[in-house]
Design a protein around this motif. Structure first.
Motif, mmCIF file in Angstrom:
data_model
loop_
_atom_site.group_PDB
_atom_site.id
_atom_site.type_symbol
_atom_site.label_atom_id
_atom_site.label_comp_id
_atom_site.label_asym_id
_atom_site.label_seq_id
_atom_site.Cartn_x
_atom_site.Cartn_y
_atom_site.Cartn_z
ATOM 1 N N VAL A 44 -6.419 -6.423 -0.894
ATOM 2 C CA VAL A 44 -7.793 -6.538 -0.397
ATOM 3 C C VAL A 44 -7.751 -7.504 0.779
ATOM 4 C CG1 VAL A 44 -10.142 -7.267 -0.909
ATOM 5 C CG2 VAL A 44 -8.795 -6.059 -2.644
ATOM 6 N N ASP A 45 -7.920 -6.966 1.972
ATOM 7 C CA ASP A 45 -7.774 -7.788 3.175
ATOM 8 C C ASP A 45 -8.595 -7.164 4.304
ATOM 9 O OD1 ASP A 45 -7.030 -9.324 5.307
ATOM 10 O OD2 ASP A 45 -4.868 -9.111 5.027
ATOM 11 N N PHE A 46 -9.821 -7.638 4.490
ATOM 12 C CA PHE A 46 -10.708 -7.112 5.521
ATOM 13 C C PHE A 46 -10.166 -7.391 6.922
ATOM 14 C CE2 PHE A 46 -13.417 -6.793 1.970
ATOM 15 C CZ PHE A 46 -14.575 -6.105 2.301
ATOM 16 N N GLN A 47 -9.670 -8.592 7.139
ATOM 17 C CA GLN A 47 -9.240 -8.966 8.478
ATOM 18 C C GLN A 47 -8.073 -8.106 8.947
ATOM 19 O OE1 GLN A 47 -8.097 -13.143 9.057
ATOM 20 N NE2 GLN A 47 -9.451 -13.169 10.829
ATOM 21 N N SER A 48 -7.106 -7.865 8.077
ATOM 22 C CA SER A 48 -5.978 -7.008 8.446
ATOM 23 C C SER A 48 -6.423 -5.561 8.603
ATOM 24 C CB SER A 48 -4.873 -7.105 7.391
ATOM 25 O OG SER A 48 -4.342 -8.405 7.344
ATOM 26 N N TYR A 49 -7.393 -5.140 7.790
ATOM 27 C CA TYR A 49 -7.926 -3.788 7.917
ATOM 28 C C TYR A 49 -8.537 -3.577 9.305
ATOM 29 C CZ TYR A 49 -11.385 -0.060 7.490
ATOM 30 O OH TYR A 49 -12.152 1.052 7.723
ATOM 31 N N GLY A 102 -10.622 -0.025 11.470
ATOM 32 C CA GLY A 102 -11.432 -0.977 12.212
ATOM 33 C C GLY A 102 -12.924 -0.793 12.112
ATOM 34 N N VAL A 103 -13.423 0.148 11.311
ATOM 35 C CA VAL A 103 -14.859 0.367 11.166
ATOM 36 C C VAL A 103 -15.268 -0.028 9.749
ATOM 37 C CG1 VAL A 103 -16.720 2.061 11.194
ATOM 38 C CG2 VAL A 103 -14.858 2.231 12.844
ATOM 39 N N ALA A 104 -16.290 -0.859 9.654
ATOM 40 C CA ALA A 104 -16.731 -1.362 8.345
ATOM 41 C C ALA A 104 -17.613 -0.330 7.662
ATOM 42 C CB ALA A 104 -17.473 -2.681 8.506
ATOM 43 N N SER A 105 -17.035 0.770 7.234
ATOM 44 C CA SER A 105 -17.802 1.858 6.637
ATOM 45 C C SER A 105 -18.105 1.586 5.168
ATOM 46 C CB SER A 105 -17.030 3.171 6.768
ATOM 47 O OG SER A 105 -15.730 3.021 6.228
ATOM 48 N N ARG A 122 -17.937 -1.608 -2.536
ATOM 49 C CA ARG A 122 -16.567 -1.381 -2.099
ATOM 50 C C ARG A 122 -16.021 -2.564 -1.330
ATOM 51 N NH1 ARG A 122 -17.301 -3.091 2.174
ATOM 52 N NH2 ARG A 122 -17.950 -2.081 4.127
ATOM 53 N N VAL A 123 -14.689 -2.688 -1.334
ATOM 54 C CA VAL A 123 -13.998 -3.611 -0.445
ATOM 55 C C VAL A 123 -13.034 -2.785 0.405
ATOM 56 C CG1 VAL A 123 -14.174 -5.665 -1.883
ATOM 57 C CG2 VAL A 123 -12.273 -4.073 -2.245
ATOM 58 N N LEU A 124 -12.518 -3.384 1.446
ATOM 59 C CA LEU A 124 -11.589 -2.707 2.345
ATOM 60 C C LEU A 124 -10.200 -3.298 2.169
ATOM 61 C CD1 LEU A 124 -13.843 -2.692 5.544
ATOM 62 C CD2 LEU A 124 -13.522 -0.838 3.896
ATOM 63 N N GLY A 125 -9.192 -2.434 2.154
ATOM 64 C CA GLY A 125 -7.843 -2.934 1.952
ATOM 65 C C GLY A 125 -6.787 -1.870 2.164
ATOM 66 N N TYR A 126 -5.615 -2.115 1.576
ATOM 67 C CA TYR A 126 -4.422 -1.290 1.814
ATOM 68 C C TYR A 126 -3.789 -0.928 0.471
ATOM 69 C CZ TYR A 126 0.111 0.036 3.895
ATOM 70 O OH TYR A 126 1.244 0.711 4.289
ATOM 71 N N ILE A 127 -3.469 0.358 0.315
ATOM 72 C CA ILE A 127 -2.790 0.833 -0.899
ATOM 73 C C ILE A 127 -1.297 0.827 -0.621
ATOM 74 C CG2 ILE A 127 -2.610 2.697 -2.568
ATOM 75 C CD1 ILE A 127 -5.391 3.611 -1.642
ATOM 76 N N LEU A 128 -0.567 0.011 -1.345
ATOM 77 C CA LEU A 128 0.831 -0.244 -1.016
ATOM 78 C C LEU A 128 1.708 0.996 -1.145
ATOM 79 C CD1 LEU A 128 1.072 -3.730 -2.732
ATOM 80 C CD2 LEU A 128 1.240 -3.291 -0.277
ATOM 81 N N ARG A 129 1.609 1.722 -2.246
ATOM 82 C CA ARG A 129 2.508 2.853 -2.465
ATOM 83 C C ARG A 129 2.198 4.002 -1.500
ATOM 84 N NH1 ARG A 129 5.784 4.133 -6.625
ATOM 85 N NH2 ARG A 129 4.895 2.463 -7.889
ATOM 86 N N GLU A 130 0.915 4.286 -1.300
ATOM 87 C CA GLU A 130 0.522 5.416 -0.456
ATOM 88 C C GLU A 130 0.483 5.058 1.036
ATOM 89 O OE1 GLU A 130 -0.809 4.756 -3.317
ATOM 90 O OE2 GLU A 130 -0.537 6.603 -4.460
ATOM 91 N N LYS A 131 0.623 3.783 1.356
ATOM 92 C CA LYS A 131 0.558 3.324 2.746
ATOM 93 C C LYS A 131 -0.746 3.758 3.407
ATOM 94 C CE LYS A 131 5.595 3.603 3.459
ATOM 95 N NZ LYS A 131 6.670 4.145 4.341
ATOM 96 N N THR A 141 3.855 -11.316 6.610
ATOM 97 C CA THR A 141 3.692 -12.767 6.480
ATOM 98 C C THR A 141 2.323 -13.109 5.927
ATOM 99 O OG1 THR A 141 5.217 -13.140 8.325
ATOM 100 C CG2 THR A 141 3.735 -14.951 7.734
ATOM 101 N N THR A 142 1.290 -12.436 6.428
ATOM 102 C CA THR A 142 -0.072 -12.675 5.940
ATOM 103 C C THR A 142 -0.170 -12.417 4.445
ATOM 104 O OG1 THR A 142 -1.031 -12.059 8.080
ATOM 105 C CG2 THR A 142 -2.477 -11.941 6.153
ATOM 106 N N TRP A 143 0.459 -11.363 3.982
ATOM 107 C CA TRP A 143 0.375 -10.983 2.566
ATOM 108 C C TRP A 143 1.413 -11.689 1.695
ATOM 109 C CZ3 TRP A 143 -0.006 -4.971 3.517
ATOM 110 C CH2 TRP A 143 -1.296 -4.667 3.992
#
Length: 533
Positions: A322-327, A333-336, A389-398, A514-516
């Motif tokens: 869960v990382d809005f800034q990296s998203y 880049g759109v806060a949908s 909802r939150v914005l982030g990254y799914i590690l396995r699915e990239k 590094t951020t994560w």
């Protein structure tokens, strides 16, 4: 004594008839406040339902009483000097009708004559405004309100600025938003009615009001209010229980958004909305920087959805970040929120009059802007209007994605001894333990390695090599599980194949890892060949 005059005027400005109880000359020769207000009916030649009207307020006492009751209404309607003209369908009056009725009955609200004039004005709007649609609405108003019904044409009357509304914007999740305004009253049957609203979102550094545009499809006859896709919160079957549950979810939302670096990884199991695979400018992308620049509501560089919609919703089980800034920086880049993207046309008046109008700033929740994560206590409504909802990254699915707040749970604190002890087999136990010690100890205070060259010696690189199947990837995955760190897997396709992009792409990837505080797994296939001379 204050009197009322009614003039009927053709659409071309020609007088159709004179006041029934007052000579026309009186209008021009009277003093400024001879009349409390004047109603002018604009009548077309074909007497169609496009007829309208306007009310010109001349009594200062009446105007002050109306301003007191409607001080929170935006757009400078109730500012300036008299005479002041209001135009049908008199949105401010209709949307704040109950406030005005109470003012006519409150002896402390104004002098008796002003209250009498206001009562007469409301009667004219209700029964003889000259706007056929408005007159139809008022004829049905009492009965449809008692039955909780609403017609499509009268939808706008349900949503005063600042009101709380309920709907399901994202994957069927309950959500409460705040009304800003409608795009237009009396929507045509072939046009959708649209409503401008707020939710309360995190932009990576602070919480802000996020403007969204809600859409209503046309329908015939009356419809139950709580069957609409969005409707006032008061019509919900159990609004208090809903508020309690959403405030609790909002507290979790705030905690997720403000998690410190190194604590942004969570377990997730359920539906999510995929937004974008990979990273902006990565994967050998030939896009120029200018192609990627499209400022969203937060000011981050962004690229809009193809066709304006998200791609798809899929079932996901695994670890996520869960990382809005990296998203915003590396993702779409759109806060949908679901299929809704920020309403770029939003503007809020910043004139001194509006900025110093406490009632107006209260209905727009202007004081919510800039709330930070320093632990300061929020009011319950701030939690209430947080998105699901939150914005982030799914590690396995990239995949960069929207994730349901309720489905995110902390990574279990167990040591995963079975996976580490029996799942990973290495020839040397000391090598196995050394790898784990290096990973878990890396970056901890007191264990830094310094080099004679500044800023060197801070990294940790482990080379695993060998033919397929010997356990290179398994080793990295098992160490990540044991160390409770994200496994950030990258392949050649993510780095790119164009020489001029590889260095920049690697810099982005290393910065994100590094951020994560992630374990960066880079798979490289080396080829060797014999060359004859």
């Amino acid at each position: 004594m204050t009197r009322i005059v009614i003039n009927k005027i053709n659409s071309d400005g020609v007088r159709k008839d004179s006041p029934p109880n007052e000579p026309l000359e009186k209008k021009s020769s009277g003093k400024k406040e001879d009349y409390a207000f004047k109603l002018r009916k604009i009548i077309t030649d074909d007497l169609s339902d496009v007829n309208s009207s306007e009310i010109e307020i001349e009594s200062s006492a009446l105007w002050e009483l109306m301003k007191t009751s409607l001080v929170s209404y935006p757009y400078h309607i109730f500012h300036g000097n008299l005479p002041k003209t209001l135009y049908s369908p008199y949105e401010a009056i209709v949307l704040k009708w109950d406030n005005l009725v109470r003012a006519t009955e409150d002896p402390n609200a104004g002098d008796e004559q002003a209250r009498s004039d206001l009562k007469e004005l409301l009667s004219v709007v209700e029964t003889g405004s000259g706007d056929p649609k408005l007159e139809t609405y008022f004829r049905k108003r009492t009965s449809i309100k008692e039955q909780n019904l609403i017609t499509y044409e009268a939808l706008w009357t349900l949503f005063p600025p600042g009101g709380l509304i309920y709907g399901k914007v994202f994957q069927g999740q309950d959500q409460v938003l705040i009304v800003e305004d409608n795009t237009s009253p009396w929507p045509y049957r072939d046009n959708h009615f649209q409503l401008l609203c707020w939710t309360y979102d995190w932009d990576g550094s602070q919480f802000k009001r996020l403007p969204l545009r809600l859409d209503f499809e046309p329908y015939d006859n009356e419809k139950p209010i709580n069957s609409l896709p969005y409707y006032p919160l008061e019509y919900h079957e159990d609004p208090e229980a809903l508020k309690t549950r959403l405030i609790e979810r909002g507290m979790k939302y705030r905690k997720l958004c403000t998690a410190r670096p190194g604590s942004q990884m969570f377990e997730y199991a359920g539906q999510t909305v995929f937004l974008k695979k990979g990273f902006s400018g990565v994967q050998g992308n030939e896009e120029s920087d200018s192609d990627l620049i499209s400022q969203d509501v937060y000011g981050f560089s962004s690229k809009p959805y193809p066709g304006g919609h998200v791609t798809k919703s899929v079932q996901v089980t695994g670890r996520v970040m869960v990382d809005f800034q990296s998203y915003f920086r590396y993702g779409l880049g759109v806060a949908s929120v679901g299929d809704l993207v920020p309403n770029e046309g939003h503007t809020e008046c910043q004139c001194p009059t509006c900025l110093h109008n406490p009632a107006l700033r209260t209905i727009f929740r202007s004081n919510f802007d800039g709330a930070n994560c320093d632990g300061k206590q929020w009011v319950p409504e701030q939690y209430l209007i947080c998105p699901p909802r939150v914005l982030g990254y799914i590690l396995r699915e990239k995949q960069w994605a929207q994730l349901q707040v309720d489905l995110l749970i902390d990574v279990a604190p167990k040591d995963h001894n079975d996976t580490w002890s029996s799942g990973l087999k290495l020839a040397s136990k000391s090598t196995k333990q050394m790898i784990l010690d290096l990973v878990t100890g890396h970056g901890q205070r007191g264990l830094e390695v310094n080099d004679i060259v500044e800023r060197k010696g801070k990294g940790l690189v482990i080379l695993l090599y060998g033919p397929p199947g010997v356990g290179k990837t398994s080793t990295a995955e098992t160490v990540a599980i044991k160390a409770r760190k994200p496994l950030f897997a990258i392949s050649v396709a993510d780095v790119g194949t164009t020489a001029k992009h590889v260095e920049a792409n690697l810099a982005r990837i290393f910065a994100l890892a590094t951020t994560w505080q992630a374990i960066l797994l880079m798979s490289v296939i080396l080829f060797s060949a014999r060359v004859r001379y």
